[in-house]
Design a protein around this motif. Structure first.
Motif, PDB file in Angstrom:
ATOM      1  N   GLU A   1       0.838  -1.203   0.000  1.00  0.00           N
ATOM      2  CA  GLU A   1       0.000   0.000   0.000  1.00  0.00           C
ATOM      3  C   GLU A   1       0.876   1.259   0.000  1.00  0.00           C
ATOM      4  OE1 GLU A   1      -3.527   2.157   2.641  1.00  0.00           O
ATOM      5  OE2 GLU A   1      -2.544   0.343   3.375  1.00  0.00           O
ATOM      6  N   THR A   2       1.928   1.246   0.830  1.00  0.00           N
ATOM      7  CA  THR A   2       2.835   2.390   0.878  1.00  0.00           C
ATOM      8  C   THR A   2       3.564   2.560  -0.450  1.00  0.00           C
ATOM      9  OG1 THR A   2       3.145   2.139   3.264  1.00  0.00           O
ATOM     10  CG2 THR A   2       4.816   3.395   2.074  1.00  0.00           C
ATOM     11  N   LYS A   3       3.960   1.450  -1.068  1.00  0.00           N
ATOM     12  CA  LYS A   3       4.620   1.524  -2.373  1.00  0.00           C
ATOM     13  C   LYS A   3       3.683   2.134  -3.418  1.00  0.00           C
ATOM     14  CE  LYS A   3       7.691  -2.418  -1.570  1.00  0.00           C
ATOM     15  NZ  LYS A   3       8.039  -3.805  -1.975  1.00  0.00           N
ATOM     16  N   GLY A   4       2.385   1.783  -3.329  1.00  0.00           N
ATOM     17  CA  GLY A   4       1.416   2.378  -4.247  1.00  0.00           C
ATOM     18  C   GLY A   4       1.299   3.884  -4.059  1.00  0.00           C
ATOM     19  N   ILE A   5       1.349   4.331  -2.806  1.00  0.00           N
ATOM     20  CA  ILE A   5       1.306   5.765  -2.525  1.00  0.00           C
ATOM     21  C   ILE A   5       2.553   6.448  -3.090  1.00  0.00           C
ATOM     22  CG2 ILE A   5       1.329   7.506  -0.685  1.00  0.00           C
ATOM     23  CD1 ILE A   5      -0.285   5.522   1.022  1.00  0.00           C
ATOM     24  N   ILE A   6       3.715   5.818  -2.919  1.00  0.00           N
ATOM     25  CA  ILE A   6       4.955   6.379  -3.468  1.00  0.00           C
ATOM     26  C   ILE A   6       4.846   6.510  -4.981  1.00  0.00           C
ATOM     27  CG2 ILE A   6       7.422   5.942  -3.831  1.00  0.00           C
ATOM     28  CD1 ILE A   6       7.424   4.556  -1.083  1.00  0.00           C
TER      29      ILE A   6
ATOM     30  N   TYR B   1      -0.783  22.681 -28.355  1.00  0.00           N
ATOM     31  CA  TYR B   1      -1.006  21.535 -27.475  1.00  0.00           C
ATOM     32  C   TYR B   1       0.303  21.002 -26.894  1.00  0.00           C
ATOM     33  CZ  TYR B   1      -5.656  21.470 -29.612  1.00  0.00           C
ATOM     34  OH  TYR B   1      -6.906  21.806 -30.058  1.00  0.00           O
ATOM     35  N   ILE B   2       1.345  20.931 -27.722  1.00  0.00           N
ATOM     36  CA  ILE B   2       2.612  20.421 -27.220  1.00  0.00           C
ATOM     37  C   ILE B   2       3.250  21.439 -26.272  1.00  0.00           C
ATOM     38  CG2 ILE B   2       3.971  21.277 -29.190  1.00  0.00           C
ATOM     39  CD1 ILE B   2       4.544  18.043 -27.161  1.00  0.00           C
ATOM     40  N   GLU B   3       3.063  22.726 -26.528  1.00  0.00           N
ATOM     41  CA  GLU B   3       3.594  23.738 -25.610  1.00  0.00           C
ATOM     42  C   GLU B   3       2.873  23.671 -24.268  1.00  0.00           C
ATOM     43  OE1 GLU B   3       3.078  27.300 -27.829  1.00  0.00           O
ATOM     44  OE2 GLU B   3       4.640  26.800 -29.290  1.00  0.00           O
ATOM     45  N   ARG B   4       1.576  23.384 -24.309  1.00  0.00           N
ATOM     46  CA  ARG B   4       0.821  23.230 -23.056  1.00  0.00           C
ATOM     47  C   ARG B   4       1.286  21.986 -22.295  1.00  0.00           C
ATOM     48  NH1 ARG B   4      -0.383  22.941 -18.879  1.00  0.00           N
ATOM     49  NH2 ARG B   4      -2.309  23.349 -17.739  1.00  0.00           N
ATOM     50  N   PHE B   5       1.573  20.919 -23.034  1.00  0.00           N
ATOM     51  CA  PHE B   5       2.058  19.712 -22.361  1.00  0.00           C
ATOM     52  C   PHE B   5       3.417  19.959 -21.719  1.00  0.00           C
ATOM     53  CE2 PHE B   5       4.554  15.823 -22.215  1.00  0.00           C
ATOM     54  CZ  PHE B   5       3.734  15.046 -21.422  1.00  0.00           C
ATOM     55  N   ASN B   6       4.274  20.749 -22.373  1.00  0.00           N
ATOM     56  CA  ASN B   6       5.565  21.083 -21.765  1.00  0.00           C
ATOM     57  C   ASN B   6       5.373  21.709 -20.393  1.00  0.00           C
ATOM     58  OD1 ASN B   6       6.962  20.137 -23.962  1.00  0.00           O
ATOM     59  ND2 ASN B   6       7.360  22.156 -24.853  1.00  0.00           N
ATOM     60  N   CYS B   7       4.388  22.587 -20.291  1.00  0.00           N
ATOM     61  CA  CYS B   7       4.085  23.225 -18.998  1.00  0.00           C
ATOM     62  C   CYS B   7       3.611  22.182 -17.988  1.00  0.00           C
ATOM     63  CB  CYS B   7       3.032  24.304 -19.204  1.00  0.00           C
ATOM     64  SG  CYS B   7       2.589  25.195 -17.699  1.00  0.00           S
ATOM     65  N   THR B   8       2.732  21.265 -18.430  1.00  0.00           N
ATOM     66  CA  THR B   8       2.256  20.188 -17.555  1.00  0.00           C
ATOM     67  C   THR B   8       3.420  19.345 -17.054  1.00  0.00           C
ATOM     68  OG1 THR B   8       0.115  20.064 -18.682  1.00  0.00           O
ATOM     69  CG2 THR B   8       0.813  18.119 -17.451  1.00  0.00           C
ATOM     70  N   LEU B   9       4.329  19.005 -17.955  1.00  0.00           N
ATOM     71  CA  LEU B   9       5.469  18.169 -17.587  1.00  0.00           C
ATOM     72  C   LEU B   9       6.335  18.868 -16.546  1.00  0.00           C
ATOM     73  CD1 LEU B   9       6.604  15.392 -18.428  1.00  0.00           C
ATOM     74  CD2 LEU B   9       8.052  16.583 -20.071  1.00  0.00           C
ATOM     75  N   ARG B  10       6.574  20.162 -16.725  1.00  0.00           N
ATOM     76  CA  ARG B  10       7.386  20.906 -15.747  1.00  0.00           C
ATOM     77  C   ARG B  10       6.692  20.987 -14.393  1.00  0.00           C
ATOM     78  NH1 ARG B  10      12.081  22.871 -17.267  1.00  0.00           N
ATOM     79  NH2 ARG B  10      12.447  23.666 -19.384  1.00  0.00           N
ATOM     80  N   GLN B  11       5.380  21.098 -14.389  1.00  0.00           N
ATOM     81  CA  GLN B  11       4.651  21.247 -13.135  1.00  0.00           C
ATOM     82  C   GLN B  11       4.453  19.923 -12.402  1.00  0.00           C
ATOM     83  OE1 GLN B  11       3.810  24.150 -11.620  1.00  0.00           O
ATOM     84  NE2 GLN B  11       5.035  24.996 -13.279  1.00  0.00           N
ATOM     85  N   ARG B  12       4.550  18.800 -13.108  1.00  0.00           N
ATOM     86  CA  ARG B  12       4.291  17.509 -12.480  1.00  0.00           C
ATOM     87  C   ARG B  12       5.556  16.714 -12.175  1.00  0.00           C
ATOM     88  NH1 ARG B  12      -0.912  15.533 -13.460  1.00  0.00           N
ATOM     89  NH2 ARG B  12      -0.310  13.786 -12.116  1.00  0.00           N
ATOM     90  N   VAL B  13       6.629  16.958 -12.907  1.00  0.00           N
ATOM     91  CA  VAL B  13       7.889  16.237 -12.673  1.00  0.00           C
ATOM     92  C   VAL B  13       8.863  17.205 -12.020  1.00  0.00           C
ATOM     93  CG1 VAL B  13       9.774  14.933 -13.728  1.00  0.00           C
ATOM     94  CG2 VAL B  13       7.451  14.772 -14.683  1.00  0.00           C
ATOM     95  N   SER B  14       9.138  16.994 -10.740  1.00  0.00           N
ATOM     96  CA  SER B  14       9.922  17.972  -9.972  1.00  0.00           C
ATOM     97  C   SER B  14      11.323  18.168 -10.545  1.00  0.00           C
ATOM     98  CB  SER B  14      10.023  17.530  -8.511  1.00  0.00           C
ATOM     99  OG  SER B  14      10.701  16.287  -8.390  1.00  0.00           O
TER     100      SER B  14
ATOM    101  N   GLU C   1       3.751  13.585  -8.977  1.00  0.00           N
ATOM    102  CA  GLU C   1       3.469  14.954  -8.551  1.00  0.00           C
ATOM    103  C   GLU C   1       4.786  15.698  -8.348  1.00  0.00           C
ATOM    104  OE1 GLU C   1       0.470  15.961  -8.663  1.00  0.00           O
ATOM    105  OE2 GLU C   1      -0.473  14.000  -8.856  1.00  0.00           O
ATOM    106  N   LYS C   2       4.689  17.000  -8.159  1.00  0.00           N
ATOM    107  CA  LYS C   2       5.893  17.845  -8.023  1.00  0.00           C
ATOM    108  C   LYS C   2       6.453  17.752  -6.606  1.00  0.00           C
ATOM    109  CE  LYS C   2       5.498  22.305  -8.200  1.00  0.00           C
ATOM    110  NZ  LYS C   2       5.234  23.673  -8.692  1.00  0.00           N
ATOM    111  N   LEU C   3       6.974  16.564  -6.262  1.00  0.00           N
ATOM    112  CA  LEU C   3       7.517  16.343  -4.928  1.00  0.00           C
ATOM    113  C   LEU C   3       8.919  15.762  -5.031  1.00  0.00           C
ATOM    114  CD1 LEU C   3       4.492  14.711  -3.057  1.00  0.00           C
ATOM    115  CD2 LEU C   3       5.461  16.959  -2.622  1.00  0.00           C
ATOM    116  N   PRO C   4       9.872  16.264  -4.255  1.00  0.00           N
ATOM    117  CA  PRO C   4      11.204  15.660  -4.226  1.00  0.00           C
ATOM    118  C   PRO C   4      11.165  14.355  -3.447  1.00  0.00           C
ATOM    119  CG  PRO C   4      11.082  17.419  -2.612  1.00  0.00           C
ATOM    120  CD  PRO C   4       9.778  17.449  -3.372  1.00  0.00           C
ATOM    121  N   LEU C   5      12.146  13.500  -3.666  1.00  0.00           N
ATOM    122  CA  LEU C   5      12.186  12.217  -2.955  1.00  0.00           C
ATOM    123  C   LEU C   5      12.294  12.427  -1.451  1.00  0.00           C
ATOM    124  CD1 LEU C   5      14.464   9.997  -5.229  1.00  0.00           C
ATOM    125  CD2 LEU C   5      12.010  10.450  -5.370  1.00  0.00           C
TER     126      LEU C   5
END
Length: 246
Positions: free
Chosen positions: A50-55, A194-207, A61-65
């Motif tokens: 369960e904890t592994k699933g949460i990880i 659309y691809i420029e918008r995805f670039n923004c999504t990628l930056r906001q979701r991958v820390s 999300e935009k969280l550091p390890l």
């Protein structure tokens, strides 16, 4: 005065004796009934599925390890080792829904990133289906025409056969893409929105891609794995639609 000896955590027997000390200086005990060795109040504990699933969800999300480790109250070293193994197994090939051989529209763009220090630039090259919004091509490398060529080769064959491709005016695209199928356009046309918008999504979701962060990658393999991990999640989460208005 005698000191109480803890019961065995395995069989709950009280027939327990002292058995030296661990390398960290803690008193080690051994159960005479089942042979289990243990310490009182151990810092180590089994990480549940369960904890592994949460990880796995928090990695999207935009969280550091270190933040994930603090939030779940687990070892940062264990989280790093878990992530190393997870990203090593991530498939480096796009998974998209089957397409008919008909006119397809693809938008391409590249996103700046780095590993360890800003001198080690790693550009994220992306191709997006304008109708379904799926990411249909990915390559991570330098900013050269060779990288643009590798992005082109990463597209499923139906796109290389049928797609019209819109990009910005970066000089690598005309070198790498078939001239009859490539259209270089400005942002004002909306043909790459659309691809420029995805670039923004990628930056906001991958820390690791946030411009001002301490979460940047120190290992190229993990950098690539984190990006692919999110892209697989993104494609899988898209609604099954046959077309979208352009």
């Amino acid at each position: 005065m005698s000191v109480a000896v803890p019961a065995c955590p395995n069989c709950q027997s009280s027939d327990v004796v002292k058995n030296g000390r661990t390398r960290h200086g803690k008193q080690n005990y051994k159960c005479r009934e089942c042979g289990r060795q243990f310490v009182e109040a151990p810092q180590w504990r089994m990480i549940s599925e369960e904890t592994k699933g949460i990880i796995d969800r928090l990695l999207l999300e935009k969280l550091p390890l270190a933040g994930i480790a603090r939030a779940l109250q687990i070892s940062e070293l264990w989280v790093q080792q878990y992530v190393n193994q997870k990203y090593k197994r991530v498939e480096r090939e796009v998974q998209v829904r089957p397409k008919l051989k008909s006119r397809l529209t693809v938008q391409m763009d590249e996103l700046w990133s780095f590993v360890d220090d800003k001198g080690n630039q790693q550009w994220v090259w992306l191709a997006l289906d304008a109708a379904t919004r799926e990411i249909v091509g990915v390559y991570i490398g330098d900013h050269s025409a060779e990288s643009a060529q590798t992005l082109w080769q990463s597209l499923p064959s139906v796109y290389r056969q049928c797609a019209v491709i819109y990009s910005d005016f970066w000089s690598a695209y005309p070198v790498a893409l078939p001239s009859k199928r490539h259209r270089a356009v400005g942002k004002e046309t909306g043909k790459t929105s659309y691809i420029e918008r995805f670039n923004c999504t990628l930056r906001q979701r991958v820390s690791r891609l946030v411009r001002k962060t301490l979460s940047f990658s120190k290992k190229l393999e993990n950098h690539i794995g984190a990006i692919w991990n999110f892209i697989h999640h993104y494609n899988a989460s898209l609604p099954a639609i046959s077309s979208c208005p352009l």
